[in-house]
Write an enzyme that holds these catalytic residues in place. Sequence first.
Site, PDB file in Angstrom:
ATOM      1  CD  GLU B  46      -0.344  -1.462   3.021  1.00  0.00           C
ATOM      2  OE1 GLU B  46      -0.131  -2.413   2.073  1.00  0.00           O
ATOM      3  OE2 GLU B  46      -0.319  -1.549   4.332  1.00  0.00           O
ATOM      4  CG  ASN B  47       5.175   0.958   0.454  1.00  0.00           C
ATOM      5  OD1 ASN B  47       4.521  -0.012   0.138  1.00  0.00           O
ATOM      6  ND2 ASN B  47       6.434   1.367   0.477  1.00  0.00           N
TER       7      ASN B  47
END
Lengths: 236, 218
Positions: B46-47
């Site tokens: 998710e980064n």
Amino acid sequence: MINRVVKNVEEAVVGITDGMTIMLGGFGLCGIPENCIAELVKMKVKNLTCISNNAGVDDFGLGLLLQTKQIKKMISSYVGENDEFERQMLSGELEVELVPQGTLATRCMAAGYGMPVIFTPAGVGTEVAIGKETRKFKYNGEEKEYLMEKAFEADFAIVKAWKGDTAGNLIYKSTARNFNPVMAMAGKITIAEVEHLVPAGELDPNHIHTPGIYVHRIFQGEKYEKRIEQRTVRKK
Amino acid sequence: MLDKNGIAKRIAKEVKDGMFVNLGIGIPTLVANYIPEGINVELQSENGILGMGPFPFEGEEDADLINAGKQTVTLLPGASIFDSAMSFGMIRSQKVHLTILGAMEVSENGDIANWKIPGKMVKGMGGAMDLVASAKNIIVAMQQVNKAGQSKLLSKCDLPLTGVSCVKKIVTELGVYEILPEGGFKLLERAPGISIEQIKNATAGKLIIDGDIKEMVI
């Protein structure tokens, strides 16, 4: 071409004063504006509200501003790697607003896109939703509840990019991109520190991630430490 | 009883060809090591990564390339990089098919708690609240019993919630459970060598045992 270049970090942070709200890009210690954070420590500005996904570690990143107690309030999604942070939070010295990571990113994005609110399903039915308006919408064939969240308002946004040009256009590298592009769009004044500052015209316009219109001040940073939080490798 | 790698190995069987998958920190990260050959999936971090690869070889670490657990990683052919808002855009719009994450507690109606122990530990929810609020398919990887011997499969969560009625399946050291739409942990499989009695003792919430429960094959 409108020139966005400032001489150095001292010039870049002019106008940041006590009590302001500041956004800082980065995920963990990846893609953080190292030069500006060091300068804020030097300037001794205090009572800052910082919007940043994480709070650094004890001796690096935003942890440096926590050590000197310059931060009054942190708005973050995850703060697990910082003992001093936890101590200040549990003792009540530090005000903390924990925000789901996607909500954090989208509240930045909304600010940059000129939208005052967003509706997100994240946090519905949890303590994040307390005191917030909810509405039901149908999406993807399913009706469910969404939480209204407000666009952030920040006096300054400070971001770190890999390359930038004198017009303020920015290109990020790998996952050091993270929150930087959306925060760059969201500051009333946006400061970008870059590893490589080049004359306008050298970067391919097709490859720009953040257009210079969002970047008010740009400078070439120096001595990047780029600390790795979890060095994980495999054997050859 | 399964160890962490055993839990990860069993969950890997739930990963199907063509899926985009988000793996949480801890046991879920290990799932990547057991995805069967011939199954093509793309891991989302998710980064800002799709197509995340394994850890880099010694000496090839790049401080600018990490996963959501802040570990150095690599990219596979076909990978892409994007910002945090787009990352959660693809999660919210359900382009990411499967989310595998850890939990401190799960309730029999699929509520999950994994971000806060009031007065003790407040690390934050990170991306977990966004993931559980949007993902169609959520599998929880967890230890069924805490260090004090108490069950973490409850009728109602005691800890602050991360999401409501969202968990579909749970894999623990003792078994595999499905959360039924009307509520309840339906036992699907037993871990090798684990008896129904042991599972009953380790489940505080409503346990549903329907017929003969097979031992899992991993």
